[in-house]
Design a protein around this motif. Sequence first.
Motif, short mmCIF file in Angstrom:
data_model
loop_
_atom_site.label_atom_id
_atom_site.label_comp_id
_atom_site.label_asym_id
_atom_site.label_seq_id
_atom_site.Cartn_x
_atom_site.Cartn_y
_atom_site.Cartn_z
N ASN A 77 -3.29 22.79 -23.94
CA ASN A 77 -2.12 22.64 -23.07
C ASN A 77 -2.46 21.94 -21.76
O ASN A 77 -1.62 21.26 -21.18
CB ASN A 77 -1.50 24.02 -22.80
N LEU A 102 -0.68 27.82 -13.65
CA LEU A 102 0.04 28.80 -14.47
C LEU A 102 0.98 29.64 -13.60
O LEU A 102 0.53 30.21 -12.60
CB LEU A 102 -0.94 29.73 -15.18
N LEU A 117 5.05 35.47 -15.06
CA LEU A 117 6.22 35.63 -15.93
C LEU A 117 7.47 35.91 -15.09
O LEU A 117 7.46 36.77 -14.22
CB LEU A 117 5.99 36.78 -16.91
N GLU A 127 10.67 30.94 -22.69
CA GLU A 127 9.40 31.40 -23.27
C GLU A 127 9.45 31.31 -24.80
O GLU A 127 8.49 30.93 -25.45
CB GLU A 127 9.10 32.85 -22.87
N ALA A 155 9.10 27.82 -25.84
CA ALA A 155 7.72 27.37 -25.62
C ALA A 155 6.82 27.83 -26.77
O ALA A 155 5.99 27.05 -27.27
CB ALA A 155 7.21 27.92 -24.28
N ASN A 162 4.95 25.25 -29.23
CA ASN A 162 3.49 25.22 -29.28
C ASN A 162 2.99 25.44 -30.71
O ASN A 162 2.04 24.79 -31.14
CB ASN A 162 2.92 26.28 -28.33
N ASP A 206 -4.47 34.97 -15.11
CA ASP A 206 -3.03 34.77 -15.28
C ASP A 206 -2.42 34.36 -13.95
O ASP A 206 -2.94 34.70 -12.88
CB ASP A 206 -2.37 36.06 -15.75
N THR A 258 5.83 33.54 -9.61
CA THR A 258 6.77 32.84 -10.48
C THR A 258 6.98 31.42 -9.94
O THR A 258 6.62 31.12 -8.80
CB THR A 258 8.13 33.55 -10.52
N ARG A 262 9.09 23.93 -13.54
CA ARG A 262 8.44 24.55 -14.68
C ARG A 262 8.27 23.52 -15.79
O ARG A 262 9.19 22.75 -16.07
CB ARG A 262 9.28 25.73 -15.20
N TRP A 318 3.88 26.81 -20.36
CA TRP A 318 3.25 27.79 -19.46
C TRP A 318 2.51 27.13 -18.30
O TRP A 318 1.39 27.53 -17.95
CB TRP A 318 2.33 28.72 -20.25
N ARG A 319 3.13 26.16 -17.72
CA ARG A 319 2.57 25.51 -16.54
C ARG A 319 3.71 25.22 -15.58
O ARG A 319 4.86 25.10 -15.98
CB ARG A 319 1.89 24.16 -16.89
#
Length: 212
Positions: A10, A124, A127, A135, A138, A142, A174, A178, A197, A201-202
């Motif tokens: 990623n 990153l 959440l 999500e 995503a 992926n 992690d 946010t 965003r 997840w980046r």
Amino acid sequence: VQVDLLAPGNNEYYQPLLLRELPRPCRRVLDVGCGTGRFAATLTRYADEVDAIDRSETMIRAARRRVPEGVRWIEGDVLLHPLPEAHYDAVTSIAALHHMPLEAVLPRLAAALRPGGVLVATALPGLDLRHLPVEGVAVAANVGRRALLRALPSAWLPPAGEPVPEDADMPMTDGSLTVRQVRAVARDLLPGARVRRLLLWRYLLVWRKPSA
Ligand SMILES: C[S@@+](CC[C@H](N)C(=O)[O-])C[C@H]1O[C@@H](n2cnc3c(N)ncnc32)[C@H](O)[C@@H]1O
């Protein structure tokens, strides 16, 4: 958005996004939290002088082995290591800013940029329950991307490059902030910063330092 569907990870997947934001010409660039130096190696094709900093001795040793020439490797904590003032045309960072307090690192990186220089980073996010539907998309995207990578004939795939065993030891953590929180901090410290965003997840942060 130009992305390389065939990029293995990623972080690599989003490299084109960062490269697209580099000023042209780009003489001097600093890569922050360079890890084993994959992106710094790419940057040597876009900039005359590439500096790359990481606080992990293991990472810098592996990076130096990967790219023995053309990058000035710096073993140091970017929060403490003296950085030159108004020096870089670009400061880049992949998957590292969430390792450090943004309030501390962003002003340091801003000071190291020359007027008109660009800070561009992916990192990153924490959440955000408001992003739960994203999500789900995503995860599906992926899974599909990885299935595609496995299904394609290897001749179609980009060269894998030399394996670097230290990649397995790369310090990871992690994200805690946010995207909204990152946006608020970044806009406060770096007026005009853009934070958005990215699917996998980046988040992407881009800021151009005002010209003097
Ligand atoms: C997840 S890795 C990403 C490495 C690389 N950018 C990549 O995409 O492969 C995060 C890196 O940031 C480095 N790092 C974390 N905090 C740092 C700090 N304060 N100063 C310098 N490097 C830091 C870690 O040592 C680690 O190598």
